[in-house]
Motif scaffolding. Structure first.
Motif, PDB file in Angstrom:
ATOM      1  N   UNK A  62       0.826  -1.214   0.000  1.00 44.86           N
ATOM      2  CA  UNK A  62       0.000   0.000   0.000  1.00 44.86           C
ATOM      3  C   UNK A  62       0.859   1.264   0.000  1.00 44.86           C
ATOM      4  N   UNK A  63       0.342   2.287  -0.661  1.00 44.04           N
ATOM      5  CA  UNK A  63       0.924   3.629  -0.632  1.00 44.04           C
ATOM      6  C   UNK A  63       0.271   4.442   0.487  1.00 44.04           C
ATOM      7  N   UNK A  64       1.058   5.321   1.133  1.00 40.81           N
ATOM      8  CA  UNK A  64       0.545   6.261   2.132  1.00 40.81           C
ATOM      9  C   UNK A  64       1.345   7.553   1.994  1.00 40.81           C
ATOM     10  N   UNK A  65       0.732   8.601   1.473  1.00 37.50           N
ATOM     11  CA  UNK A  65       1.433   9.870   1.290  1.00 37.50           C
ATOM     12  C   UNK A  65       1.391  10.672   2.589  1.00 37.50           C
ATOM     13  N   UNK A  66       2.517  11.302   2.935  1.00 39.52           N
ATOM     14  CA  UNK A  66       2.600  11.986   4.229  1.00 39.52           C
ATOM     15  C   UNK A  66       3.497  13.222   4.162  1.00 39.52           C
ATOM     16  N   UNK A  67       3.296  14.102   5.126  1.00 33.10           N
ATOM     17  CA  UNK A  67       4.225  15.198   5.368  1.00 33.10           C
ATOM     18  C   UNK A  67       5.264  14.720   6.360  1.00 33.10           C
ATOM     19  N   UNK A  68       6.539  14.941   6.026  1.00 31.90           N
ATOM     20  CA  UNK A  68       7.616  14.604   6.947  1.00 31.90           C
ATOM     21  C   UNK A  68       8.236  15.856   7.539  1.00 31.90           C
ATOM     22  N   UNK A  69       8.577  15.797   8.814  1.00 35.70           N
ATOM     23  CA  UNK A  69       9.207  16.902   9.531  1.00 35.70           C
ATOM     24  C   UNK A  69      10.646  16.512   9.854  1.00 35.70           C
ATOM     25  N   UNK A  70      11.589  17.386   9.515  1.00 35.79           N
ATOM     26  CA  UNK A  70      13.006  17.120   9.747  1.00 35.79           C
ATOM     27  C   UNK A  70      13.480  17.920  10.961  1.00 35.79           C
ATOM     28  N   UNK A  71      14.054  17.218  11.919  1.00 35.03           N
ATOM     29  CA  UNK A  71      14.511  17.843  13.155  1.00 35.03           C
ATOM     30  C   UNK A  71      15.856  18.529  12.931  1.00 35.03           C
ATOM     31  N   UNK A  72      15.987  19.757  13.458  1.00 36.27           N
ATOM     32  CA  UNK A  72      17.180  20.583  13.219  1.00 36.27           C
ATOM     33  C   UNK A  72      18.210  20.493  14.340  1.00 36.27           C
ATOM     34  N   UNK A  73      17.771  20.167  15.549  1.00 35.63           N
ATOM     35  CA  UNK A  73      18.715  20.100  16.656  1.00 35.63           C
ATOM     36  C   UNK A  73      18.198  19.155  17.722  1.00 35.63           C
ATOM     37  N   UNK A  74      19.121  18.662  18.534  1.00 31.56           N
ATOM     38  CA  UNK A  74      18.770  17.690  19.558  1.00 31.56           C
ATOM     39  C   UNK A  74      17.854  18.301  20.608  1.00 31.56           C
ATOM     40  N   UNK A  75      16.881  17.511  21.047  1.00 34.33           N
ATOM     41  CA  UNK A  75      15.980  17.993  22.087  1.00 34.33           C
ATOM     42  C   UNK A  75      15.208  16.865  22.734  1.00 34.33           C
ATOM     43  N   UNK A  76      14.943  17.011  24.008  1.00 34.25           N
ATOM     44  CA  UNK A  76      14.083  16.074  24.734  1.00 34.25           C
ATOM     45  C   UNK A  76      13.159  16.881  25.636  1.00 34.25           C
ATOM     46  N   UNK A  77      12.003  16.297  25.948  1.00 32.36           N
ATOM     47  CA  UNK A  77      10.995  16.975  26.759  1.00 32.36           C
ATOM     48  C   UNK A  77      10.686  18.379  26.212  1.00 32.36           C
ATOM     49  N   UNK A  78      10.530  18.449  24.913  1.00 32.45           N
ATOM     50  CA  UNK A  78      10.230  19.714  24.233  1.00 32.45           C
ATOM     51  C   UNK A  78       8.782  20.101  24.515  1.00 32.45           C
ATOM     52  N   UNK A  79       8.548  21.353  24.817  1.00 34.45           N
ATOM     53  CA  UNK A  79       7.181  21.812  25.045  1.00 34.45           C
ATOM     54  C   UNK A  79       6.481  22.048  23.703  1.00 34.45           C
ATOM     55  N   UNK A  80       5.162  21.997  23.743  1.00 34.60           N
ATOM     56  CA  UNK A  80       4.378  22.252  22.529  1.00 34.60           C
ATOM     57  C   UNK A  80       4.672  23.643  21.996  1.00 34.60           C
ATOM     58  N   UNK A  81       4.775  24.613  22.881  1.00 36.17           N
ATOM     59  CA  UNK A  81       4.995  25.997  22.453  1.00 36.17           C
ATOM     60  C   UNK A  81       6.364  26.205  21.808  1.00 36.17           C
ATOM     61  N   UNK A  82       7.316  25.338  22.125  1.00 38.31           N
ATOM     62  CA  UNK A  82       8.674  25.499  21.626  1.00 38.31           C
ATOM     63  C   UNK A  82       9.021  24.524  20.495  1.00 38.31           C
ATOM     64  N   UNK A  83       8.064  23.690  20.110  1.00 36.44           N
ATOM     65  CA  UNK A  83       8.350  22.584  19.200  1.00 36.44           C
ATOM     66  C   UNK A  83       8.873  23.041  17.843  1.00 36.44           C
ATOM     67  N   UNK A  84       8.301  24.107  17.278  1.00 35.50           N
ATOM     68  CA  UNK A  84       8.698  24.522  15.939  1.00 35.50           C
ATOM     69  C   UNK A  84      10.137  25.053  15.896  1.00 35.50           C
ATOM     70  N   UNK A  85      10.686  25.414  17.045  1.00 39.84           N
ATOM     71  CA  UNK A  85      12.078  25.851  17.086  1.00 39.84           C
ATOM     72  C   UNK A  85      13.052  24.707  16.816  1.00 39.84           C
ATOM     73  N   UNK A  86      12.570  23.476  16.948  1.00 39.15           N
ATOM     74  CA  UNK A  86      13.412  22.301  16.713  1.00 39.15           C
ATOM     75  C   UNK A  86      13.245  21.734  15.310  1.00 39.15           C
ATOM     76  N   UNK A  87      12.404  22.350  14.515  1.00 42.22           N
ATOM     77  CA  UNK A  87      12.145  21.874  13.153  1.00 42.22           C
ATOM     78  C   UNK A  87      12.967  22.685  12.165  1.00 42.22           C
ATOM     79  N   UNK A  88      13.686  21.979  11.294  1.00 41.11           N
ATOM     80  CA  UNK A  88      14.489  22.662  10.285  1.00 41.11           C
ATOM     81  C   UNK A  88      13.816  22.744   8.934  1.00 41.11           C
ATOM     82  N   UNK A  89      12.923  21.801   8.670  1.00 42.65           N
ATOM     83  CA  UNK A  89      12.248  21.795   7.375  1.00 42.65           C
ATOM     84  C   UNK A  89      11.371  20.567   7.223  1.00 42.65           C
ATOM     85  N   UNK A  90      11.029  20.278   5.988  1.00 46.83           N
ATOM     86  CA  UNK A  90      10.021  19.263   5.699  1.00 46.83           C
ATOM     87  C   UNK A  90      10.412  18.447   4.485  1.00 46.83           C
TER      88      UNK A  90
END
Length: 214
Positions: free
Chosen positions: A63-91
């Motif tokens: 089966x095929x499943x098309x999706x959006x992928x998120x690429x992480x830009x820097x190491x992080x753990x216990x990231x808050x929802x409000x700060x999550x996009x700061x750890x994303x570098x692209x897609x």
């Protein structure tokens, strides 16, 4: 973020979110998750346009499943929802190829999904798309065609769990590392592909790709 253009060369894990669109969960007669349903694919499953998608031995329903992928830009753990996009570098645009017959057999035995998701070539991806190129990743139209016939069409605004929720949730389970890839789930319309068929897929107004099934 320039070095993330080749993130697949050092990606250490692919985290996938299952049943993140209501219509997809319902089409497979699955219950809706109350928390994100996550599983892993190995980085060795990544291929880019020009490489063939291979059907595993004894697999009769791929089966095929098309999706959006998120690429992480820097190491992080216990990231808050409000700060999550700061750890994303692209897609990326991605396909989560699934040996559905393997998965149904596995689920019946209450075993992990790995053997349905792990195979080489089971994670076709597009080029890296910098975060600056997508204004609102939670309002993107995803589509997929098989042999020029539209099979999947959906919008990331209809995800059950948003991108920041997913990044935060996963980071509380395992440390996210630079180059990690998170697949956000697929809309309805998943279905089989056979040897010799052509998959066209895209994110509207952002990118489109073509993959061939060997």
């Amino acid at each position: 973020m320039k070095d993330l253009h080749n993130f697949s060369n050092f990606c250490r894990k692919i985290v996938c979110v299952g049943r993140n669109f209501v219509d997809h969960a319902l089409e497979l007669n699955n219950p809706l998750p109350s928390v994100p349903l996550i599983f892993l694919k190995p980085p060795s499953s990544i291929i880019k346009e020009g490489s063939l998608i291979k059907i595993p031995p004894k697999c009769n329903t791929l089966h095929h499943e098309v999706e959006l992928g998120v690429v992480i830009a820097e190491e992080g753990s216990n990231i808050t929802i409000n700060n999550a996009f700061n750890y994303i570098g692209g897609y990326v645009l991605a396909l989560d190829m699934t040996a559905r017959d393997f998965q149904e057999e596995i689920k019946a035995k209450s075993h992990p999904w790995f053997l349905a998701k792990c195979w080489d070539t089971f994670c076709p991806i597009s080029e890296f798309i910098p975060k600056s190129k997508i204004v609102n990743p939670e309002n993107l139209e995803l589509w997929l065609e098989v042999n020029n016939c539209l099979k999947q069409s959906g919008n990331t605004k209809n995800m059950i769990f948003g991108i920041s929720q997913i990044v935060s949730y996963v980071s509380k389970v395992t440390t996210l590392e630079k180059g990690d890839l998170i697949l956000m789930g697929t809309p309805h319309g998943v279905g089989p592909v056979k040897s010799g068929e052509v998959i066209d897929c895209g994110i509207k107004n952002v990118t489109k790709k073509k993959f061939f099934v060997e």
